[in-house]
Design an enzyme around this catalytic site. Structure first.
Site, PDB file in Angstrom:
ATOM      1  N   LYS A 192       0.849  -1.514  -0.043  1.00 34.44           N
ATOM      2  CA  LYS A 192      -0.008  -0.019  -0.143  1.00 34.44           C
ATOM      3  C   LYS A 192       0.847   1.191  -0.034  1.00 34.44           C
ATOM      4  O   LYS A 192       1.731   1.400   1.051  1.00 34.44           O
ATOM      5  CB  LYS A 192      -0.834   0.079   1.470  1.00 34.44           C
ATOM      6  CG  LYS A 192      -2.051   1.084   0.890  1.00 34.44           C
ATOM      7  CD  LYS A 192      -2.562   1.739   2.340  1.00 34.44           C
ATOM      8  CE  LYS A 192      -1.515   2.872   2.699  1.00 34.44           C
ATOM      9  NZ  LYS A 192      -1.595   4.074   1.817  1.00 34.44           N
ATOM     10  N   GLU A 268       9.973   0.900  10.350  1.00 34.08           N
ATOM     11  CA  GLU A 268      11.032   2.174   9.919  1.00 34.08           C
ATOM     12  C   GLU A 268      10.312   3.445  10.347  1.00 34.08           C
ATOM     13  O   GLU A 268       9.516   3.835   9.620  1.00 34.08           O
ATOM     14  CB  GLU A 268      11.463   2.066   8.633  1.00 34.08           C
ATOM     15  CG  GLU A 268      12.120   0.722   8.242  1.00 34.08           C
ATOM     16  CD  GLU A 268      13.534   0.808   8.776  1.00 34.08           C
ATOM     17  OE1 GLU A 268      14.231   1.845   9.195  1.00 34.08           O
ATOM     18  OE2 GLU A 268      14.468  -0.332   8.757  1.00 34.08           O
ATOM     19  N   CYS A 302      13.566  10.976   7.023  1.00 35.83           N
ATOM     20  CA  CYS A 302      13.845  10.481   8.250  1.00 35.83           C
ATOM     21  C   CYS A 302      15.138  10.431   9.006  1.00 35.83           C
ATOM     22  O   CYS A 302      15.368  10.456  10.255  1.00 35.83           O
ATOM     23  CB  CYS A 302      13.277   8.963   8.362  1.00 35.83           C
ATOM     24  SG  CYS A 302      14.043   7.824   7.122  1.00 35.83           S
ATOM     25  N   GLU A 399      10.372  15.748  15.267  1.00 31.90           N
ATOM     26  CA  GLU A 399      10.760  15.531  14.079  1.00 31.90           C
ATOM     27  C   GLU A 399      10.261  16.938  13.087  1.00 31.90           C
ATOM     28  O   GLU A 399       8.997  17.007  13.056  1.00 31.90           O
ATOM     29  CB  GLU A 399      10.463  14.485  13.405  1.00 31.90           C
ATOM     30  CG  GLU A 399      11.055  14.166  12.131  1.00 31.90           C
ATOM     31  CD  GLU A 399      10.529  12.764  11.567  1.00 31.90           C
ATOM     32  OE1 GLU A 399       9.343  12.178  11.865  1.00 31.90           O
ATOM     33  OE2 GLU A 399      11.190  12.091  11.067  1.00 31.90           O
TER      34      GLU A 399
HETATM   35  P1  NAD Z   1       2.481   8.301   8.027  1.00 30.23           P
HETATM   36  O1  NAD Z   1       2.740   7.515   9.219  1.00 30.23           O
HETATM   37  O2  NAD Z   1       1.562   9.385   8.030  1.00 30.23           O
HETATM   38  O3  NAD Z   1       2.141   7.466   6.706  1.00 30.23           O
HETATM   39  C1  NAD Z   1       2.982   6.377   6.283  1.00 30.23           C
HETATM   40  C2  NAD Z   1       2.197   5.167   5.575  1.00 30.23           C
HETATM   41  O4  NAD Z   1       1.067   4.828   6.377  1.00 30.23           O
HETATM   42  C3  NAD Z   1       1.143   5.751   4.319  1.00 30.23           C
HETATM   43  O5  NAD Z   1       1.073   4.891   3.444  1.00 30.23           O
HETATM   44  C4  NAD Z   1      -0.058   6.108   5.192  1.00 30.23           C
HETATM   45  O6  NAD Z   1      -1.198   6.015   4.151  1.00 30.23           O
HETATM   46  C5  NAD Z   1      -0.215   4.905   6.017  1.00 30.23           C
HETATM   47  N1  NAD Z   1      -0.923   5.087   6.988  1.00 30.23           N
HETATM   48  C6  NAD Z   1      -1.369   6.185   7.629  1.00 30.23           C
HETATM   49  N2  NAD Z   1      -2.196   5.837   8.902  1.00 30.23           N
HETATM   50  C7  NAD Z   1      -2.675   4.741   8.732  1.00 30.23           C
HETATM   51  C8  NAD Z   1      -3.339   3.582   9.671  1.00 30.23           C
HETATM   52  N3  NAD Z   1      -3.864   4.145  10.513  1.00 30.23           N
HETATM   53  N4  NAD Z   1      -3.034   2.331   9.243  1.00 30.23           N
HETATM   54  C9  NAD Z   1      -2.274   2.062   8.351  1.00 30.23           C
HETATM   55  N5  NAD Z   1      -1.785   2.527   7.502  1.00 30.23           N
HETATM   56  C10 NAD Z   1      -1.590   3.974   7.797  1.00 30.23           C
HETATM   57  O7  NAD Z   1       3.869   9.032   7.710  1.00 30.23           O
HETATM   58  P2  NAD Z   1       4.144   9.989   6.388  1.00 30.23           P
HETATM   59  O8  NAD Z   1       3.680  11.209   6.609  1.00 30.23           O
HETATM   60  O9  NAD Z   1       3.777   9.331   5.154  1.00 30.23           O
HETATM   61  O10 NAD Z   1       5.887   9.907   6.140  1.00 30.23           O
HETATM   62  C11 NAD Z   1       6.763  10.482   7.162  1.00 30.23           C
HETATM   63  C12 NAD Z   1       7.165   9.646   8.165  1.00 30.23           C
HETATM   64  O11 NAD Z   1       7.662   8.767   7.779  1.00 30.23           O
HETATM   65  C13 NAD Z   1       8.113  10.531   9.231  1.00 30.23           C
HETATM   66  O12 NAD Z   1       8.031  10.314  10.313  1.00 30.23           O
HETATM   67  C14 NAD Z   1       9.556   9.734   8.784  1.00 30.23           C
HETATM   68  O13 NAD Z   1      10.602   9.952   9.786  1.00 30.23           O
HETATM   69  C15 NAD Z   1       8.991   8.316   8.475  1.00 30.23           C
HETATM   70  N6  NAD Z   1       9.891   7.836   7.767  1.00 30.23           N
HETATM   71  C16 NAD Z   1      10.921   6.914   8.357  1.00 30.23           C
HETATM   72  C17 NAD Z   1      11.791   6.122   7.575  1.00 30.23           C
HETATM   73  C18 NAD Z   1      12.740   5.117   8.116  1.00 30.23           C
HETATM   74  O14 NAD Z   1      13.241   4.434   7.343  1.00 30.23           O
HETATM   75  N7  NAD Z   1      12.937   5.199   9.558  1.00 30.23           N
HETATM   76  C19 NAD Z   1      11.839   6.477   6.001  1.00 30.23           C
HETATM   77  C20 NAD Z   1      11.208   7.362   5.520  1.00 30.23           C
HETATM   78  C21 NAD Z   1      10.062   7.930   6.402  1.00 30.23           C
END
Ligand code: NAD
Length: 498
Positions: A192, A268, A302, A399
């Site tokens: 997804k 992650e 991240c 962050e």
């Molecule tokens: P997010 O958590 O809002 O969304 C990530 C994914 O989860 C998206 O596909 C979203 O649609 C899905 N999602 C959201 N709510 C959900 C739920 N309740 N159930 C299932 N899926 C759900 O994060 P974002 O805004 O897309 O990304 C930014 C974040 O990701 C930052 O905190 C960043 O640090 C982190 N990030 C971490 C890494 C790593 O490798 N550690 C890499 C990239 C980004």
């Protein structure tokens, strides 16, 4: 900072790439509409224009994708490793051939400058090559037990069908970092992608089909509702693993759901990375490292250096040099030549970054460069350098996910370590010192999964990427990356002389 219009001709190229990009759901090897015909729109954050509509998976579609992954699991697990490896290698070559298509898609759906998007294609593509090599070398072992009564066969088997959920900030790399090791290990999967950036994943999934991936191994279900997909799939007893990249808040929610079926999890999550500049650092190197660690991807990484911790003896020189570099950045549409800072991904993200700056300034921080939102359409925010930022400012504790660099000074090594560790996160960190013993000592004392020593970019397909504390569980890349998708089985065999 100036903004220039996109060059003519580029619109034709974008139209051509969008034309080739599947808009449906990939279920069991076929692209199809969502079962209720619903779609959602994808916007270009540099212009605010809608660039595409994509099918929005319903709960029923998610279930169908899970069925396809479960049905394909056994035959995929039996497929020889060399065959899986060859598919990954072909996909790697195709990603290189279609590099500019993928980079264009990332720039228009996510906003990053085109040259950075090309860099992501290189980085993201490497996971395909790396895991094509790992696929045929995922060894188990066969040993005599210590008592001489048993022989021990230790096998590594694919964990089984996986759910993968990816964020919008690295639309290609976050997908290949999961898909490539899962394919190498013999797992099937449902992906997804993020609602804001589904197009890159769609295009990439077609590459995997073109490379010969059998139907059902990779299923892709973009959706306007993340829950509609994750809910039914995580409740399905045939699912064996969830691999999530995204915010810590959502990761925690998913871990709670995963507990119900004791699912394997790879998480992650978010970061709050320190970049420490000691008095014995090469300041030019530290500035270059800070530019890379802070400004790459508009700070929407991240691994971003969230807090710049600088020894008081070199703070003035460091801030002056960093200010000069940040002021020289060119903000604008990532398609335009020379642009180094694109828009943030959506209005909400831009507004959140603005609040971080306001909060810091209200608490007494000084704006050295930038500080404001861009004008016109698109979600731009100026590269911003802040100094004298108090320790309790939100920019120090949370962050930021934007092009804002807060500087704080320290006097001793002890204080630097204490400041660096004063966060619930533990993903990336950066240390600048010309004293290698000190660098390694600090690496030992700071609680971060990744440490850059005199370098601002450390992500690499051959290295284990991941965090400690609330930055997550598990590792992606390196030899560790394939282990996330295998499970260990031990067969005790009667010993011929036992
Ligand atoms: P997010 O958590 O809002 O969304 C990530 C994914 O989860 C998206 O596909 C979203 O649609 C899905 N999602 C959201 N709510 C959900 C739920 N309740 N159930 C299932 N899926 C759900 O994060 P974002 O805004 O897309 O990304 C930014 C974040 O990701 C930052 O905190 C960043 O640090 C982190 N990030 C971490 C890494 C790593 O490798 N550690 C890499 C990239 C980004």
């Amino acid at each position: 900072m100036e903004k220039a219009p996109a060059p003519t001709g580029i619109q034709d190229q974008i139209a051509r790439v969008l034309e080739k990009t599947p808009r449906g759901l990939l279920i069991n090897g076929r692209w199809r509409d969502s079962s209720d015909g619903s779609t959602f729109e994808v916007e270009n954050p540099a212009t605010g224009e809608v660039i595409a509509s994509v099918a929005s998976a319903t709960r029923g579609d998610a279930q169908a994708a899970m069925d396809a992954a479960a049905d394909a699991q056994e035959s995929w697990a039996r497929t020889p490793a060399r065959v899986r490896s060859d598919i990954l290698r072909r996909a790697f070559d195709m990603v290189q051939d279609r590099r500019d298509d993928l980079a264009l898609l990332m720039t228009v759906e996510m906003g990053k400058p085109f040259t950075e998007a090309q860099g992501e294609v290189k980085y993201g593509g490497e996971f395909l090559r790396w895991f094509s090599e790992e696929a045929v070398r995922d060894y188990g072992r066969y040993v005599d037990g210590p008592e001489g009564t048993l022989r021990m066969l230790v096998a590594r088997k694919p964990v089984g069908p996986c759910l993968m959920i990816t964020p919008w900030n690295f639309p290609l790399a976050m997908a290949t970092r999961k898909i490539a090791p899962a394919i190498a290990a013999g797992c099937t999967m449902v992906l997804k992608p993020a609602r804001l950036t589904p197009l890159t994943s769609q295009y990439f999934a077609q590459i995997m089909l073109d490379a010969g991936l059998p139907a059902g191994v990779l299923n892709v279900v973009p959706s306007a509702s993340a829950n509609a997909v994750s809910g039914p799939i995580m409740a399905d007893p045939r699912l064996r693993k969830i691999s999530f990249t995204g915010s810590t808040a959502v990761g925690k929610e998913l871990m709670k759901v995963a507990a119900d079926s004791v699912l394997r999890t790879s998480m992650e999550l978010g970061g709050n990375g320190p970049l420490i500049v000691f008095e014995d650092a090469d300041i030019d190197k530290a500035v270059a490292g800070a530019m890379a660690a802070k400004m790459r991807n508009m700070g929407e990484a991240c691994t971003a250096a969230n807090r710049l911790l600088v020894h008081e003896a070199v703070a003035e020189e460091f801030v002056d040099k960093l200010a000069e570099k940040m002021a020289a950045l060119k903000i604008g549409n990532g398609l335009d030549a020379g642009v180094t800072v694109g828009p943030l991904v959506e209005a909400k993200a831009r507004d959140a970054v603005e609040q971080f700056v306001k909060d810091a300034v209200d608490r007494g921080a000084e704006v050295v460069v930038g500080g404001g939102r861009g004008d016109g359409p698109g979600y731009f925010f100026e590269p911003t350098l802040l100094r004298n930022v108090p320790r309790d400012a939100r920019a120090m504790c949370e962050e930021i996910f934007g092009p804002v660099a807060p500087v704080i000074t320290f006097a001793t090594e002890e204080e630097a370590v204490e400041l660096a560790n004063a966060t619930e996160y533990g993903l990336a960190s950066y240390v600048f010192t010309e004293n290698i013993s000190r660098g390694l000592r600090i690496g030992d004392r700071i609680e971060f999964g990744l440490v850059g020593l005199n370098v601002g970019v450390i992500s690499n397909a051959a290295a284990p990427f991941g965090g400690v504390k609330q930055s997550g569980l598990g590792r992606e890349g390196g030899a560790e990356g394939i282990a996330e998708y295998t499970t260990t089985q031990y067969i005790g065999i009667e010993h011929p002389w036992g």
